[in-house]
Design an enzyme around this catalytic site. Sequence first.
Site, PDB file in Angstrom:
ATOM      1  N   SER A  11       0.824  -1.216   0.000  1.00  0.00           N
ATOM      2  CA  SER A  11       0.000   0.000   0.000  1.00  0.00           C
ATOM      3  C   SER A  11       0.857   1.264   0.000  1.00  0.00           C
ATOM      4  O   SER A  11       0.340   2.371   0.034  1.00  0.00           O
ATOM      5  CB  SER A  11      -0.917   0.007   1.229  1.00  0.00           C
ATOM      6  OG  SER A  11      -0.146  -0.131   2.409  1.00  0.00           O
ATOM      7  N   THR A 143     -40.294  25.528 -10.266  1.00  0.00           N
ATOM      8  CA  THR A 143     -40.601  24.212  -9.720  1.00  0.00           C
ATOM      9  C   THR A 143     -40.838  23.331 -10.938  1.00  0.00           C
ATOM     10  O   THR A 143     -41.337  23.810 -11.969  1.00  0.00           O
ATOM     11  CB  THR A 143     -41.862  24.212  -8.827  1.00  0.00           C
ATOM     12  OG1 THR A 143     -42.980  24.592  -9.620  1.00  0.00           O
ATOM     13  CG2 THR A 143     -41.742  25.178  -7.657  1.00  0.00           C
ATOM     14  N   HIS A 144     -40.470  22.097 -10.853  1.00  0.00           N
ATOM     15  CA  HIS A 144     -40.581  21.159 -11.990  1.00  0.00           C
ATOM     16  C   HIS A 144     -39.870  21.712 -13.232  1.00  0.00           C
ATOM     17  O   HIS A 144     -40.262  21.387 -14.349  1.00  0.00           O
ATOM     18  CB  HIS A 144     -42.042  20.867 -12.345  1.00  0.00           C
ATOM     19  CG  HIS A 144     -42.881  20.506 -11.162  1.00  0.00           C
ATOM     20  ND1 HIS A 144     -43.083  19.207 -10.746  1.00  0.00           N
ATOM     21  CD2 HIS A 144     -43.555  21.292 -10.276  1.00  0.00           C
ATOM     22  CE1 HIS A 144     -43.865  19.202  -9.669  1.00  0.00           C
ATOM     23  NE2 HIS A 144     -44.166  20.450  -9.359  1.00  0.00           N
ATOM     24  N   SER A 265     -14.862  24.068 -28.707  1.00  0.00           N
ATOM     25  CA  SER A 265     -14.985  22.759 -29.338  1.00  0.00           C
ATOM     26  C   SER A 265     -13.963  22.684 -30.449  1.00  0.00           C
ATOM     27  O   SER A 265     -13.614  23.690 -31.063  1.00  0.00           O
ATOM     28  CB  SER A 265     -16.400  22.604 -29.894  1.00  0.00           C
ATOM     29  OG  SER A 265     -16.387  21.772 -31.031  1.00  0.00           O
ATOM     30  N   LYS A 271     -18.606  27.424 -29.754  1.00  0.00           N
ATOM     31  CA  LYS A 271     -18.892  26.780 -28.472  1.00  0.00           C
ATOM     32  C   LYS A 271     -18.148  27.380 -27.283  1.00  0.00           C
ATOM     33  O   LYS A 271     -16.986  27.765 -27.398  1.00  0.00           O
ATOM     34  CB  LYS A 271     -18.560  25.279 -28.562  1.00  0.00           C
ATOM     35  CG  LYS A 271     -19.482  24.514 -29.482  1.00  0.00           C
ATOM     36  CD  LYS A 271     -20.899  24.436 -28.961  1.00  0.00           C
ATOM     37  CE  LYS A 271     -21.017  23.474 -27.830  1.00  0.00           C
ATOM     38  NZ  LYS A 271     -21.606  22.207 -28.213  1.00  0.00           N
ATOM     39  N   GLU A 278     -19.619  20.701 -15.677  1.00  0.00           N
ATOM     40  CA  GLU A 278     -19.984  19.316 -16.014  1.00  0.00           C
ATOM     41  C   GLU A 278     -19.142  18.312 -15.248  1.00  0.00           C
ATOM     42  O   GLU A 278     -19.636  17.289 -14.776  1.00  0.00           O
ATOM     43  CB  GLU A 278     -19.823  19.088 -17.523  1.00  0.00           C
ATOM     44  CG  GLU A 278     -20.838  19.863 -18.347  1.00  0.00           C
ATOM     45  CD  GLU A 278     -20.528  19.763 -19.832  1.00  0.00           C
ATOM     46  OE1 GLU A 278     -21.274  19.080 -20.545  1.00  0.00           O
ATOM     47  OE2 GLU A 278     -19.531  20.355 -20.272  1.00  0.00           O
ATOM     48  N   TYR A 305      -9.210  -5.778  13.995  1.00  0.00           N
ATOM     49  CA  TYR A 305      -8.572  -5.381  12.736  1.00  0.00           C
ATOM     50  C   TYR A 305      -8.587  -6.534  11.733  1.00  0.00           C
ATOM     51  O   TYR A 305      -8.343  -7.688  12.081  1.00  0.00           O
ATOM     52  CB  TYR A 305      -7.116  -4.940  12.985  1.00  0.00           C
ATOM     53  CG  TYR A 305      -6.409  -4.559  11.685  1.00  0.00           C
ATOM     54  CD1 TYR A 305      -6.550  -3.291  11.144  1.00  0.00           C
ATOM     55  CD2 TYR A 305      -5.654  -5.494  10.979  1.00  0.00           C
ATOM     56  CE1 TYR A 305      -5.949  -2.952   9.940  1.00  0.00           C
ATOM     57  CE2 TYR A 305      -5.044  -5.156   9.774  1.00  0.00           C
ATOM     58  CZ  TYR A 305      -5.201  -3.881   9.260  1.00  0.00           C
ATOM     59  OH  TYR A 305      -4.617  -3.551   8.072  1.00  0.00           O
ATOM     60  N   GLN A 310      -7.327  -1.973   5.152  1.00  0.00           N
ATOM     61  CA  GLN A 310      -6.334  -1.189   4.411  1.00  0.00           C
ATOM     62  C   GLN A 310      -6.981  -0.523   3.190  1.00  0.00           C
ATOM     63  O   GLN A 310      -6.454   0.462   2.660  1.00  0.00           O
ATOM     64  CB  GLN A 310      -5.199  -2.119   3.984  1.00  0.00           C
ATOM     65  CG  GLN A 310      -4.116  -1.459   3.188  1.00  0.00           C
ATOM     66  CD  GLN A 310      -2.903  -2.375   3.038  1.00  0.00           C
ATOM     67  OE1 GLN A 310      -2.240  -2.711   4.021  1.00  0.00           O
ATOM     68  NE2 GLN A 310      -2.627  -2.795   1.822  1.00  0.00           N
ATOM     69  N   LYS A 313      -8.153   3.628   2.548  1.00  0.00           N
ATOM     70  CA  LYS A 313      -7.392   4.867   2.314  1.00  0.00           C
ATOM     71  C   LYS A 313      -7.580   5.531   0.961  1.00  0.00           C
ATOM     72  O   LYS A 313      -7.797   6.736   0.873  1.00  0.00           O
ATOM     73  CB  LYS A 313      -5.909   4.610   2.554  1.00  0.00           C
ATOM     74  CG  LYS A 313      -5.663   4.319   4.014  1.00  0.00           C
ATOM     75  CD  LYS A 313      -4.252   4.020   4.350  1.00  0.00           C
ATOM     76  CE  LYS A 313      -4.236   3.323   5.699  1.00  0.00           C
ATOM     77  NZ  LYS A 313      -4.899   1.989   5.662  1.00  0.00           N
TER      78      LYS A 313
HETATM   79  N1  ARG Z   1      -1.084  -1.026   6.078  1.00  0.00           N
HETATM   80  C1  ARG Z   1      -1.947  -1.523   7.091  1.00  0.00           C
HETATM   81  C2  ARG Z   1      -3.314  -0.843   6.964  1.00  0.00           C
HETATM   82  O1  ARG Z   1      -3.387   0.170   6.392  1.00  0.00           O
HETATM   83  C3  ARG Z   1      -1.365  -1.248   8.441  1.00  0.00           C
HETATM   84  C4  ARG Z   1      -1.863  -2.155   9.516  1.00  0.00           C
HETATM   85  C5  ARG Z   1      -1.327  -3.515   9.312  1.00  0.00           C
HETATM   86  N2  ARG Z   1      -1.558  -4.331  10.437  1.00  0.00           N
HETATM   87  C6  ARG Z   1      -1.477  -5.658  10.300  1.00  0.00           C
HETATM   88  N3  ARG Z   1      -1.685  -6.333  11.370  1.00  0.00           N
HETATM   89  N4  ARG Z   1      -1.270  -6.225   9.160  1.00  0.00           N
HETATM   90  O2  ARG Z   1      -4.299  -1.346   7.406  1.00  0.00           O
END
Ligand code: ARG
Length: 449
Positions: A11, A143-144, A265, A271, A278, A305, A310, A313
């Site tokens: 990652s 409206t509408h 355009s 144009k 948009e 966890y 992961q 993100k």
């Molecule tokens: N890169 C991992 C994440 O974003 C970090 C946590 C990893 N923890 C683990 N026990 N593998 O979730």
Amino acid sequence: MTNRMSNYTVSIHYDRRLYKQDIAGSIAHVRMLARQSIIETEEADSIVSGLEQIREEIETGVFPWRNELEDIHMNVERRLHEKIGQVAGKLHTARSRNDQVALDFRLYAKDAIDDILKEIHGLRQSLVFQAEANARVVMPGYTHLQRAQPVEFGHHMLAYFEMFGRDAERFHAAKTTSDSMPLGSGALAGVPYPIDRASVAEELGFSKISSNSMDAVSDRDFVLAFHSAASICMMHLSRIAEELVMWSSDEFNFIRLADEYTTGSSIMPQKRNPDYAELARGRTGRVYGNLMALLTTMKGLPLTYNRDMQEDKEGLFDSEDVIKSTLIAMKGMISTMEVEGDNMRQAAYSSYLLATDITDYLVGKGMPFREAHGIVSQISEYTHSKGKLMHEISLDTYRQFSDLFDEGVFEITVDSSVLARDVPGGTSFSRVELAIKAAVIELEEENDE
Ligand code: ARG
């Protein structure tokens, strides 16, 4: 395992974006370890200085990023080892990557929200600017998508001021959801060291510490709160974008977008395409998608966890980029657009916008509202069939529909219609003036915060 497969868990190409938060979190953690005599002060000093050098390396572009180290946490830790040797190993005392990433991402979300709030503020300023600059410009309210009643252009702008004000509240709430310091939760159960969580929270600017270690490492509600605030805000941006697209068309001709927000355009020389508006409308789908993706990722996860998390993100980074750039573009479009007040007024006049006012006029003469509504609807049919507008027929013609009509009916104008709506929240000139004043004060108060 082949190299190709081991890439699967990597990652670093996106979570390197957490470097600042990761390093700040590590520095706060290691200082606390020293204060609690869990490690030596000299050891902490050496770690802190190593981490500061690493931050410098990253910011000057010389940091050796390594895919095989998977994520930002391992990249930083390995580099620390190269810089200060064995003692680097003490940084991860009383910590797990699970509480570490939970911390980093909360810190990141809070920072991202602060940036977004600034841009929302800027956009709201531009809406107030246009409302003030075009005081007394009257346009058809719809409206509408049918012309309905005359409204002041500023009233229309301030409708969006309200919407983006609620968006700001939602982002503030998302920030509160993120504002809980998870370090000390360890992998899931807490850590067997005499740590001081509160001092870490204070150093990092959190107002509280998380109350349950299992929740703290498995909770991504704060990311979902971000996404839902972002989705609603994008929905508002998309609506105003759609209005800009329509208003700038020849069919409406209510505004002219500044050159920098239109494109030509390659084939049609006339144009002026509203591409920015948009794209604002178009990118909304991506932000909704990021919300749905994370809701779906989280829905079947057992505590605590799981590596699935992961996946939280990229969506947030993407939505952050989209919403910030869209807010900036929208502020630019709004503050630079030319308002074609005459065309708006013309559109308000050359239609049946005063039908409601004529109805209210009959009500004023004692006729029950429902009956008046029926009569004015007949007049509207009649004028339409004659190819006329309502103010173009004679008093005699009006009187064929009801003998309550007198010369006063010709005093009903677009302006009188707007002026009559003198209720709190209404579109009369004085009410909109008050609303503009209140908006200016609200923005000033935000500046002082
Ligand atoms: N890169 C991992 C994440 O974003 C970090 C946590 C990893 N923890 C683990 N026990 N593998 O979730």
